[in-house]
Design an enzyme around this catalytic site. Structure first.
Site, PDB file in Angstrom:
ATOM      1  N   GLU A   1      12.416   2.867  13.808  1.00  0.00           N
ATOM      2  CA  GLU A   1      11.393   3.870  13.471  1.00  0.00           C
ATOM      3  C   GLU A   1      10.264   3.755  14.477  1.00  0.00           C
ATOM      4  OE1 GLU A   1       9.617   2.998   9.623  1.00  0.00           O
ATOM      5  OE2 GLU A   1       9.747   0.855   9.981  1.00  0.00           O
TER       6      GLU A   1
ATOM      7  N   TYR B   1       0.833  -1.209   0.000  1.00  0.00           N
ATOM      8  CA  TYR B   1       0.000   0.000   0.000  1.00  0.00           C
ATOM      9  C   TYR B   1       0.865   1.256   0.000  1.00  0.00           C
ATOM     10  CZ  TYR B   1       0.680   0.955   5.042  1.00  0.00           C
ATOM     11  OH  TYR B   1       1.208   1.271   6.267  1.00  0.00           O
TER      12      TYR B   1
ATOM     13  N   LYS C   1       6.310  -1.552   1.950  1.00  0.00           N
ATOM     14  CA  LYS C   1       5.098  -1.053   2.629  1.00  0.00           C
ATOM     15  C   LYS C   1       3.996  -2.101   2.451  1.00  0.00           C
ATOM     16  CE  LYS C   1       2.955   3.509   3.377  1.00  0.00           C
ATOM     17  NZ  LYS C   1       3.044   3.546   4.826  1.00  0.00           N
TER      18      LYS C   1
ATOM     19  N   LEU D   1      10.900   1.799   7.049  1.00  0.00           N
ATOM     20  CA  LEU D   1      10.262   2.291   5.833  1.00  0.00           C
ATOM     21  C   LEU D   1      10.962   3.585   5.404  1.00  0.00           C
ATOM     22  CD1 LEU D   1       7.689   1.692   4.009  1.00  0.00           C
ATOM     23  CD2 LEU D   1       6.768   3.725   5.113  1.00  0.00           C
TER      24      LEU D   1
HETATM   25  N1  PDD Z   1       2.601   5.243   7.610  1.00  0.00           N
HETATM   26  N2  PDD Z   1       7.322   4.040   8.990  1.00  0.00           N
HETATM   27  C1  PDD Z   1       6.176   3.330   9.025  1.00  0.00           C
HETATM   28  C2  PDD Z   1       6.195   1.955   9.604  1.00  0.00           C
HETATM   29  C3  PDD Z   1       4.983   3.885   8.513  1.00  0.00           C
HETATM   30  O1  PDD Z   1       3.857   3.164   8.519  1.00  0.00           O
HETATM   31  C4  PDD Z   1       5.007   5.214   7.997  1.00  0.00           C
HETATM   32  C5  PDD Z   1       3.793   5.873   7.431  1.00  0.00           C
HETATM   33  C6  PDD Z   1       6.223   5.923   7.993  1.00  0.00           C
HETATM   34  C7  PDD Z   1       6.347   7.318   7.444  1.00  0.00           C
HETATM   35  O2  PDD Z   1       6.400   7.336   6.030  1.00  0.00           O
HETATM   36  P1  PDD Z   1       5.826   8.570   5.181  1.00  0.00           P
HETATM   37  O3  PDD Z   1       6.531   9.785   5.675  1.00  0.00           O
HETATM   38  O4  PDD Z   1       6.162   8.251   3.794  1.00  0.00           O
HETATM   39  O5  PDD Z   1       4.343   8.632   5.446  1.00  0.00           O
HETATM   40  C8  PDD Z   1       7.361   5.296   8.492  1.00  0.00           C
HETATM   41  C9  PDD Z   1       1.397   5.691   6.964  1.00  0.00           C
HETATM   42  C10 PDD Z   1       1.089   7.130   7.106  1.00  0.00           C
HETATM   43  C11 PDD Z   1       0.252   4.758   7.336  1.00  0.00           C
HETATM   44  O6  PDD Z   1       0.513   3.562   7.409  1.00  0.00           O
HETATM   45  O7  PDD Z   1      -0.879   5.216   7.504  1.00  0.00           O
END
Ligand code: PDD
Length: 289
Positions: free
Chosen positions: A176, A30, A144, A200
């Site tokens: 993270e 996703y 992801k 991620l």
């Molecule tokens: N999640 N690390 C993880 C495990 C995440 O699920 C996310 C973001 C990030 C941040 O990535 P970005 O800056 O590209 O949103 C880091 C999204 C927002 C979610 O699962 O809803």
């Protein structure tokens, strides 16, 4: 209005067969893409990361970037609100239950839009609380994947104690958050863990490092120990839906002086300015073209 396999429909009318491999195996990937002033933010980077995730699970990308752009434009048009966030979800499709990849099966493609709500002013003023936990996820956290059970369980540990996020450590090093990237500040230097298969590669993480670079904010990308996090002057959380947020309480210990720090305030202001200029520019271009 959501998009499912080539058609737009109200979400109440959208159904997926129970044999979808997303439902059975969590076999899919996703993306979450913020939309400001009806323009997707850093779309090329999000589509590149989507391609990386698809490659990671050996699933062909169903569309070219141009087709993705057109479909996402349509999703934005079909939904209200200047600021939205797009959720794109691709699974390996519907097939008899067997772990082996099915042959000649079309992927399931689902896209929805939700309102993008900014973190509240109170939260930005007082900061948020976080807890820590051992990162017990798989070692392809750069993908992801929709199979988010470990992230869900880890995040719930925070929810159980009314905290906003769970900060994760693998072998004593920061990876993270359960749904975000984490930075710390030590002696006025912004520290970020290096991208690897253990986290991620956040799009917001990239924006923050670019802002630091462009504005002469000292930063280092290097491994960060759990002890360094526990005595950090500031802790910052980033994600597409939360932007940049200060963590001011870690477990039951204040971070620094327990208030959002100077570097947070600076980066938050720079982020808002960047977003506004970038998005305004795009809207102006759109209107003049
Ligand atoms: N999640 N690390 C993880 C495990 C995440 O699920 C996310 C973001 C990030 C941040 O990535 P970005 O800056 O590209 O949103 C880091 C999204 C927002 C979610 O699962 O809803």
């Amino acid at each position: 209005m959501i998009y499912l396999n080539g058609k737009f429909m109200p979400i109440e009318e959208a159904f997926v067969p129970v044999l979808d491999r997303g439902f059975i195996f969590g076999d899919g990937v996703y993306e979450v893409i913020p939309v400001y002033s009806r323009q997707p933010f850093r779309l090329t980077a999000h589509l590149k990361r989507l391609q990386h995730s698809l490659d990671g699970i050996r699933l062909n990308n169903p569309f070219s970037n141009d087709v993705w752009k057109k479909i996402l434009e349509q999703v934005i048009i079909n939904n209200e609100g200047e600021d939205q966030y797009l959720y794109l979800h691709i699974t390996r499709g519907v097939a008899k239950r067997d772990h082996a990849f099915p042959e000649n099966v079309l992927p399931t493609i689902f896209i929805m839009s939700n309102p993008l709500l900014q973190p509240s002013q109170e939260l930005l003023k007082s900061g948020a609380s976080a807890i820590t936990a051992v990162d017990n996820r798989w070692i392809r956290c750069d993908v992801k994947a929709i199979s988010l059970l470990p992230n869900v369980l880890l995040r719930q540990l925070a929810v159980d104690v009314h905290a906003v996020e769970t900060i994760l450590f693998r072998n004593g090093f920061l990876t993270e958050g359960a749904a975000s990237n984490i930075f710390i500040v030590k002696e006025e230097i912004l520290l970020a863990p290096p991208k690897s298969n253990l986290m991620l590669p956040g799009i917001t993480y990239d924006v923050v490092l670019e802002l630091a670079e462009d504005n002469q904010i000292p930063y280092e990308i290097r491994e960060i120990t759990e002890t360094e996090v526990s005595i950090a002057d500031e802790i910052l959380l980033t994600s597409s839906t939360k932007e940049i947020m200060p963590i001011t309480l870690l477990g039951n210990k204040p971070v620094g002086d327990g208030k959002p720090g100077e570097l947070f305030k600076r980066l938050h202001a720079l982020y808002q300015e960047y977003k506004a200029t970038r998005m305004r520019e795009q809207v102006t271009n759109r209107l003049t073209n």
